[in-house]
Every structure is written in structure tokens, then in C-alpha cells.
Write a protein that holds these residues in place. Sequence first.
Motif, short mmCIF file in Angstrom:
data_model
loop_
_atom_site.label_atom_id
_atom_site.label_comp_id
_atom_site.label_asym_id
_atom_site.label_seq_id
_atom_site.Cartn_x
_atom_site.Cartn_y
_atom_site.Cartn_z
N GLY A 1 0.81 -1.23 0.00
CA GLY A 1 0.00 0.00 0.00
C GLY A 1 0.83 1.26 0.00
O GLY A 1 0.30 2.37 0.02
N ARG B 1 -2.45 5.47 -3.81
CA ARG B 1 -3.27 5.04 -2.67
C ARG B 1 -3.35 6.14 -1.62
O ARG B 1 -4.42 6.44 -1.08
N GLU C 1 -6.70 8.09 -0.27
CA GLU C 1 -7.04 8.22 1.15
C GLU C 1 -7.32 9.69 1.49
O GLU C 1 -8.18 9.97 2.32
N ARG D 1 -12.65 1.79 0.01
CA ARG D 1 -11.70 0.78 0.50
C ARG D 1 -12.42 -0.53 0.78
O ARG D 1 -13.49 -0.56 1.40
N PRO E 1 -3.89 -3.35 0.09
CA PRO E 1 -5.03 -2.42 0.16
C PRO E 1 -5.70 -2.32 -1.21
O PRO E 1 -5.03 -2.12 -2.23
N TYR F 1 -9.40 -1.20 -3.62
CA TYR F 1 -10.48 -0.23 -3.70
C TYR F 1 -11.47 -0.62 -4.79
O TYR F 1 -11.09 -1.12 -5.83
#
Length: 178
Positions: A93, A98, A102, A122, A170, A172
Motif C-alpha cells: 500500500g 493510494r 485516502e 476501500r 489495500p 479499492y
Amino acid sequence: MPDTSPAFFERFALRTEEILMTRLLPKEDPGPVFRWLFKIPILFYKIGLPLFGNFILLLTTQGRKSGKLRHTPLEYRREDGTGYRIIMAGWGGNTDWRRNIEADPQVSVQAGREKYPASAERLTDEEVAAFLVQAMKLNPRSARIWSRWAGEPVSIDDPAGILRAARHFPSYRLKPID
């Protein structure tokens, strides 16, 4: 005459990805050569030849510090049931795109000739684990990729191991904004 079917190209792409991700790509940082190679699809998108649209999208985020638009080509898969595109961050991540998501989950997506604004949502570790299982069913060799990047063996027969590995990826869901 060589086989030029879509299945051949997909197999070739999956095998190439496995070699890159398990043998050639540094785990700590992609380095300047791979950074440059990973940006090549941007050129194709900009000149109007989205050759990779079936598996690579162009994600546009707003830089969290600069505020400038940032374009990142990313491999994606379609989510079963919804058809939303799912993207996954490498390097645990530790990627700029990323961190930009966020800071601001409103993004722009181009996949092939299709362009739309989207919201990046997420995925939970359980959803990522299900995605990893799906990927391993489509391409059993991908278990080697997940194992290398998670730092432990990942097997389709070990649900607990897959769930532990999921935290290293991570991911999405890109939901179009109406």
C-alpha cells in the motif's frame, strides 16, 4: 501460424505478470526502470490508443500535497455481481496513488474508451481475501505472487493465510458517480 486468440494473449499477459512480480520486480521499491515501464500505458491512453483497456485502467487522482492531477495506470478486475472495477495497491500500500485516494476518494477512471468520475471505496480485508481467492482460481500461478508480496505462503486451501495476506494488499472498489 501462431495462436492470436484473446485467450492466448491473456495467458501470455498472466505468465508475464507472474515472472515480473515473482522474479524481477524489487520488493522495496520499483526503481526508475520499472517506474518508467509502468507508465507506458499512459502514453497509449493520451494518444487515443487505449490498447490495455481490458485489464489496465488509467486512474486520475488529485495530488494530496500538490493538488495536481496525477495519472496512474493500474491493473484491475471486475467485481462479481456489481461489475465495479477493483484495484489493488502493491508494495504493502506504499504507493502515491493510494495515499492520494485516502486524502480524496473522488477520482476519474478511464478503461478503454470509457471515462467516468468515481468514488474509491476501500475494501475490507475479507473482501480482499475473496478477491485473492478469485484471482487464484482464474490463475493458480498468482498464489506465488501473493506469497512473495505478503511474505508468507498463500494457498487457496488456507483461508486464514489468505486473510492474513489480504492486509498487505489495500484494495479499492471504483464506484461510478452518477
